[in-house]
Each structure stands twice: as structure tokens, then as C-alpha cells.
Design an enzyme around this catalytic site. Structure first.
Site, mmCIF file in Angstrom:
data_model
loop_
_atom_site.group_PDB
_atom_site.id
_atom_site.type_symbol
_atom_site.label_atom_id
_atom_site.label_comp_id
_atom_site.label_asym_id
_atom_site.label_seq_id
_atom_site.Cartn_x
_atom_site.Cartn_y
_atom_site.Cartn_z
ATOM 1 N N ASP A 51 31.059 50.744 43.451
ATOM 2 C CA ASP A 51 32.310 50.310 42.852
ATOM 3 C C ASP A 51 32.265 50.197 41.335
ATOM 4 O O ASP A 51 33.299 50.273 40.677
ATOM 5 C CB ASP A 51 32.748 48.984 43.473
ATOM 6 C CG ASP A 51 33.193 49.175 44.917
ATOM 7 O OD1 ASP A 51 33.702 50.265 45.243
ATOM 8 O OD2 ASP A 51 33.026 48.258 45.728
ATOM 9 N N TYR B 177 39.967 46.618 48.946
ATOM 10 C CA TYR B 177 39.178 45.405 48.722
ATOM 11 C C TYR B 177 39.452 44.775 47.356
ATOM 12 O O TYR B 177 39.757 45.469 46.382
ATOM 13 C CB TYR B 177 37.683 45.705 48.811
ATOM 14 C CG TYR B 177 37.052 45.294 50.122
ATOM 15 C CD1 TYR B 177 36.923 43.954 50.477
ATOM 16 C CD2 TYR B 177 36.589 46.249 51.023
ATOM 17 C CE1 TYR B 177 36.344 43.582 51.675
ATOM 18 C CE2 TYR B 177 36.009 45.881 52.234
ATOM 19 C CZ TYR B 177 35.892 44.544 52.549
ATOM 20 O OH TYR B 177 35.326 44.172 53.736
#
Length: 715
Positions: free
Chosen positions: A332, A416
Site C-alpha cells: 500500500d 480499506y
């Protein structure tokens, strides 16, 4: 020496070396790249270069000594530009330039090795969705699913392509997870309840869909079989709303206001847009497109603690072995960039109390400055009792509250959210906190089936098992740059007549880390990592001054060590890494994670150098994770999962550094069910000037008095 601050900021002629670039500085760097390349440019990032440590430390030492003048040597003010040069026929070549702001000239050009892929941009994500919708191949795949076009529209979550298969030659690819979205008039309706069993793959540079992967929808009885979808794949799926106006349950009406009041304002100050001072803490908050908020030059009461603290990387590998889910692995920070994914925080929601927000200077694909507002929030909060003791003889209690200063940012990456916070307390401690929330990633599953690779959280929606593995980079400067890392374990001493006759003894074994290496957490031995300055001894304990942490024994990466999933995340194989400092070595999984097949330039490579790290400039990397085997309660939006890394002083001070924190009674507290409110939790009588109070005796030892020594001695 850098030139004058080009935007004429009021803070002075020169920006601080750790400040973000101003908008005008971004424009200088952009123009330098355009002048040097003379081709079409797709800009990815332009941000300030952190000066080499050797240069910056000299400047910081002068700053702390109050010796900065207009003639003080300063590190050159530089910008790093990351971009693609676009040649004829759409060929891209990734490059990085370092630009001297004072002269406006390129002073360094770097071309990474062939195959290195930079992180994805917002424009690439946007292009992916548009190109999918226009693709005949994609349209045909959607037709096969026989969706009700009046009921649904298509929603696509672009994802990094993950690690290519062995032998697979990949240009720059992007893949997408596809869903159907209810046409109910609300743009925030949750599309994740209607997963579609296809994944389109796009050649990012050619801007075309090259294939559509058909997914497994079976259960335990179907093994690895994929491309199994039949009939109407959504007829058994149900809406999964979480926005208040679409909920099928009423909101609670018994939640009374809970306000954080600071009528005299906060106890912290922010100057130069980056310098934070609170209680005895002093540090700077920097920003990068990849790491988001970064802490620099952390001091407590005038003493150095850390040179730099950052979230370095996180990887999210999914544990579903059915193709193509083996490529479902995101980095990420490296694949997307936490700074570029940072939320614009909302007052009274993401942070409470009296808030100071920091903005972030980003760029668009044309290289023009783009200010992202309120990316970092700074505020104070109460975290329960700081310390307390009650003298059982008099029943007088002295108690203080544990107030924290919080530096927080939040990133959204498709489904998320991650909330990251650096928390400073009044006893010299620093906590790095991660919170995972948002919506679990789901794929379609046939009616009535269950799967060993996840949990059915809603009809037709299988939430796949996965891991979130984080890496925190700690660059200690415990009373200076030369530090030694010690491991400390508490071990039993075998019962023996000479040293442990009753078997209750144990020993504390301390060992220095002499070579770059890795360490595993060990809750059975209370393994503690101490970052110490062996050149400075605590006069009370006669041990080196230090900061410590206990690495949590969280599960490390579960993928087979020979898999691409594991090889490209070598950092996730050990809980702690100790490496020799090297300028620009900032990323646990290496600089280029997008479509990598093996970790390059990460902590594993740094450890492999086998350098001396005793009494040296060292870096400590702490790896921890969450193995997330989803539960129904994670749906449709997941309550936060919290992990905390606690950095605490260990023989750094000569006594409790929070001893001078006043125990101030909170005047807004009231007692429910009584007519009169007592004087705080200590009792009725406040002890003048102390901030603590004298309580009426209540314990079984009430009335007990101290006994004179003369009586004990029988005199």
C-alpha cells in the site's frame, strides 16, 4: 547554499531543510524537468529531498544550540521529481531528477533498472475504469453475466497487478475487481455486496484491456477450479449498506454528546508549519507522497531520542490459492503511496478537541502543484490514568491523567482504510498505532457454499482470508547518532543449591547486536529490543541510556518462502531488522514494489551486507501484522483492528519523567445519581497546591498509622 524562500513565507528568508516544497518550488522543479527532457512528461511526484544525514545533523545541532544565523551553512534546497518520459508510439521511460531550487537546474538524473515500476497514480486508476467501460472485451464479459441493467451499474476497484507469474513478461499492468452497484439514487450505496466473478487486466501504457480473468465461485467441494460462474451470479446477493440514510435499522437514540473541551486552547504549539512543541517534546512533521507524515529530529527535554520515524511499508497478501487470486497482493505504500491516498480530515469526526491540521503539497500528472488540505491532524487526548498511588495508611491518593499528543493521518485504498497515529506521552513514551477498518475485500461465491479460503459474510459474498503486515522504520538517536542495539531476555535459572536453591530466580540476559541481522519476537522470554547509547551511562542504574520496545509476536507472512508472494515481501519474514544507516534507504520492501517478483533494495538486502552495527549509526525496523480471517461482524463495514508499538525510555532518565505532571481535577466531571459532586476521584478535601486530594478512609486498613522505629526495636 539554497536561495531565498521563493514564496516569501513569513517564517523567514530560508525554509527549513525538512519543510515541504512550496507551490513555487514545485513549479521550479517542474520547469527544470521539462527543459531537460524536451518530451511529453507524465509527472508522478515532486517533493523535497531530505538532505544527507551528515549535512543535516550539523545544521540541526546548530539549530538546537541557538546558533543559526544567515551565514550558517545549509544543505542545498533540492526537489526530487519522479516522472515518465513519453516517446513516440506511447513508449514510456521512468526517470528521477534531482533539481537544485536555487539555480533551477537538474543536478542528478537516475534511470532505474529495466522493469522497475513506480507506484500507480490517481490518473491511472481513473483511466482504468474509463477504458474498461469502453472495451468490447469487457462489455462481452459483462453480457455473459446477464445482469439487470435497469437495476445495476458497474463499479470497478483498480488494483496493482501483484507479482507476475514465473516467467511472465509484463509491461505496466493494472487489474480491477468488479462489482455491481444498485441504481437507487444514492451515489454512496455499497457496491461491495454484489461482487462479479471477473477481473479485467489492462496494459496501462497502451491503455487497452488485454484479457478478462474468469474467477472461481465454488466452495469447499470445488477445490481450485475456477471460471465456474453460471447463471445469474447476483440473484442470491443482498444489499449491504452502511451509510446512515440507507440503513435498514434505526440509528441509536440514546447516545448523549461526549465533548472534548479545551477552553484555554491546546497545550501544544506549531510553528514554521512543521515544528511541534508540546510539554517537553520537540519534533518536526515532514511529508512524503509515499510515507505521508514523517517525524524528524525528535527531542525530549532537550535530549535527542530519534532522528527519523516513519511507516515504511505494508503488504496485504491474500490467502486464496485459486488463480488469479495468487496475484492479489498489494504494497500500500510502494504500489499506491500513503501520502497520495491520505484523507482530507473532517473537524469533529476524525480528530477531536482543538485541532491543528497540516496540508500536503502534491502534484498532478502535469506536474502542477496540487495542495491537499488537512492531511494530518495534531491534537491532545486523555488516555486514562498516567500514574497513581494511594498511601493506605492515610488513604491519600496522588493521581495524574495520561495526556497524549497525537499526530494522525488516514489513508483510503479502495475498500480499506488505515488510521495511523504517532502518540507522545508525558513520561517520555512514543506509541505508533495502526487501525485497520473499511470494507473487507469480497469475491463471488455460489449459493449455499462455504470456502476454506475465507468466510461468507453476506449471501454471495466471500471475504477472503488475508494478512496486513506493516513495517515501521525507527532511526534512533538516543543522546546522539552512535547507538547500539541490545536484545534482553528474561530466562529461568535452573534450581540448584548454589545460585537458585528455591527455584524462584531468573536472570536477565543482555546481548549487543554486532552485525546487521534480524530478530524474532519471543513472548516466552519477554524479548526486548533496546536502542542504547553505550557511550553514556545512567548514573543511577549504571547502564547505558536507552529506549526500548517489545516486538509483538504477531504472525509473519504465511505464503510459502519459495512463492513470489513471499519473495517480494522478504521484510515480512522477521519481526525486527537491524541495519547500518544509509542515506535514502527508507523502504522495507525496497523502492519498487509494483509488479515486483523479488524484494530488491529492502531490509533483507541491507542485512545481507553484514555490516558492523555496534556503536554505530543504526536503523531498526519493526514488522508486525494482522492475520485477518474475516468474521460476519466485519460486514458491511469493519470495526477497527488496533495494533500498538510502544517505544519507552529505559534508564534514559534518572527518575519518572512525568513526576512534575500536575494532578489537576477535571472540573467538568459529574457523578451520576447524587445531588452533590465530590472533589474528583480522591475524596472530599483537596490538598492545597498539590493538585491531589485527601480522601476519607475507606479501605480495610483505614486508621492504620505509621509505627515509630523505636517501638519496632522494642525501645
Amino acid at each position: 547554499m539554497a536561495g531565498p524562500h521563493v514564496n516569501g513565507a513569513s517564517k523567514g528568508v530560508y525554509p527549513h531543510p525538512l519543510d515541504q516544497l512550496s507551490g513555487d518550488e514545485v513549479k521550479i522543479a517542474r520547469q527544470a524537468v521539462l527543459d531537460a527532457r524536451k518530451h511529453a512528461i507524465l509527472f508522478r511526484n515532486i517533493y523535497a529531498v531530505e538532505p544527507p544525514k551528515a549535512e543535516l545533523v550539523d545544521f540541526l545541532n546548530a539549530e538546537h544550540a541557538g546558533e543559526l544565523t544567515a551565514n550558517t551553512p545549509r544543505p542545498p534546497r533540492q526537489a526530487r521529481a519522479q516522472y515518465d518520459v513519453i516517446y513516440e508510439k506511447g513508449h514510456h521511460e521512468y526517470m528521477e531528477s534531482v533539481i537544485d531550487i536555487a539555480s533551477g537546474k537538474e543536478v542528478n538524473l537516475r534511470k532505474p533498472e529495466k522493469g522497475s515500476q513506480q507506484s500507480l497514480t490517481v490518473d491511472e486508476f481513473r483511466d482504468f475504469a474509463n477504458i474498461c467501460m469502453a472495451s468490447e472485451m469487457f462489455k462481452d464479459a459483462i453480457k455473459e453475466l446477464k445482469l439487470d441493467a435497469e437495476k445495476f451499474e458497474i463499479a470497478i476497484d483498480p488494483w496493482p497487478y501483484g507479482g507476475p507469474d514465473p516467467g511472465e513478461v509484463t509491461p505496466r499492468y493494472t487489474q480491477g475487481l468488479c462489482f455491481a452497484k444498485l441504481r437507487n439514487g444514492n451515489p454512496d450505496t455499497n457496491h461491495y455486496g454484489f461482487p462479479l466473478p471477473i477481473i479485467p487486466v489492462m496494459d496501462t501504457y497502451k491503455k487497452e484491456i488485454i484479457r478478462i480473468d474468469r474467477l472461481a465461485t465454488g466452495g469447499t467441494e470445488d477445490g481450485l477450479e475456477y471460471g465456474t460462474a453460471k447463471g445469474n451470479v447476483l440473484e442470491h446477493c443482498l444489499p449491504a449498506e452502511y451509510v446512515p440514510e440507507l440503513l435498514d435499522v434505526p440509528l441509536r437514540n440514546d447516545v448523549k454528546p461526549l465533548n472534548v473541551l479545551q477552553p484555554e486552547g491546546p497545550s501544544f504549539s506549531v510553528s514554521d508549519d512543521s515544528l511541534i512543541e508540546w510539554q517537553k517534546w520537540r519534533f518536526r512533521v515532514g511529508f512524503t507522497p509515499r510515507e505521508c507524515a514523517v517525524l524528524h529530529d525528535v527531542h525530549y527535554d532537550g535530549r535527542s531520542v530519534l532522528y527519523r520515524l516513519s511507516l515504511s511499508e505494508m503488504t496485504v497478501p491474500y490467502g486464496d490459492p485459486r488463480p488469479p487470486f495468487h496475484r492479489k497482493q498489494a504494497f500500500d505504500f510502494g504500489d499506491a503511496g500513503a501520502g497520495r491516498a491520505a484523507n482530507n480530515l473532517a473537524l469533529g469526526c476524525d480528530c477531536l478537541g482543538v485541532i491543528k491540521y497540516l496540508d500536503a503539497m502534491l502534484v498532478n500528472s502535469d506536474g502542477e502543484p496540487s495542495l491537499s488540505r488537512r492531511c494530518v491532524c495534531i491534537h491532545e487526548q486523555d488516555n486514562g490514568i498516567g500514574f497513581k498511588h494511594t498511601n493506605f495508611r492515610t488513604n491519600r491518593a496522588v493521581v495524574t491523567r495520561n495526556r497524549e499528543l497525537v499526530v494522525q493521518f488516514i489513508i483510503t485504498l479502495a475498500n480499506y482504510e488505515y488510521i495511523f497515529a504517532y502518540k507522545f506521552d508525558q513520561a517520555g513514551g512514543i506509541t505508533v498505532e495502526t487501525r485497520a477498518t473499511g470494507i473487507v475485500s469480497v469475491v463471488n461465491i455460489d449459493p449455499g457454499k462455504t470456502s476454506p479460503y475465507g468466510n461468507v459474510v453476506s449471501p454471495g459474498a466471500l471475504a477472503q482470508n488475508h494478512q496486513h503486515i506493516f513495517a515501521v522504520r525507527i532511526d534512533p538517536a538516543v543522546d546522539g547518532q552512535m547507538n547500539t542495539i541490545f536484545t534482553e531476555e528474561s530466562l529461568p535459572i535452573p534450581m540448584n543449591p548454589k545460585t537458585n536453591p528455591f527455584g524462584n530466580g531468573y536472570e536477565v540476559v543482555r546481548k549487543p547486536v554486532t552485525k546487521s541481522s534480524w530478530i524474532h519476537a519471543s513472548p516466552f522470554t519477554n524479548l526486548t529490543v533496546k536502542m542504547a547509547n553505550a557511550n553514556k551511562i545512567n548514573p543511577i542504574s549504571q547502564r547505558p541510556v536507552a529506549y526500548k520496545f517489545i516486538p509483538s509476536a504477531s504472525q509473519l507472512i504465511l505464503a510459502d518462502p519459495e512463492s513470489i508472494v513471499a519473495k517480494r515481501a522478504a521484510f515480512a519474514h522477521h519481526h525486527v531488522w537491524v541495519t547500518k544507516y544509509k542515506d535514502d534507504e527508507l523502504f522495507a520492501a525496497g523502492e519498487f514494489t509494483n509488479q515486483s517478483q523479488v524484494e530488491k533494495g529492502g531490509v533483507a538486502d541491507a542485512v545481507a551486507r553484514e555490516e558492523d552495527v555496534e556503536n554505530a549509526d543504526v536503523v531498526v525496523w519493526n514488522v508486525f501484522g494482522l492475520t485477518h480471517n474475516p468474521r460476519v461482524e466485519d460486514w458491511p463495514v469493519m470495526p477497527v483492528e488496533i495494533h500498538q508499538l510502544h517505544l519507552r525510555p529505559a534508564d534514559f532518565f534518572e527518575r519518572n519523567p512525568a513526576l512534575d505532571v500536575p494532578g489537576i481535577e477535571n472540573a467538568s466531571s459529574v457523578e451520576v445519581g447524587r445531588d452533590a459532586n465530590g472533589a474528583c476521584c480522591h475524596g472530599a478535601e483537596t490538598v492545597k497546591g498539590s493538585g491531589s486530594v485527601q480522601a476519607a478512609p475507606t479501605s480495610h486498613l483505614q486508621g492504620t498509622e505509621s509505627v515509630p522505629v523505636s517501638q519496632i526495636n522494642g525501645h
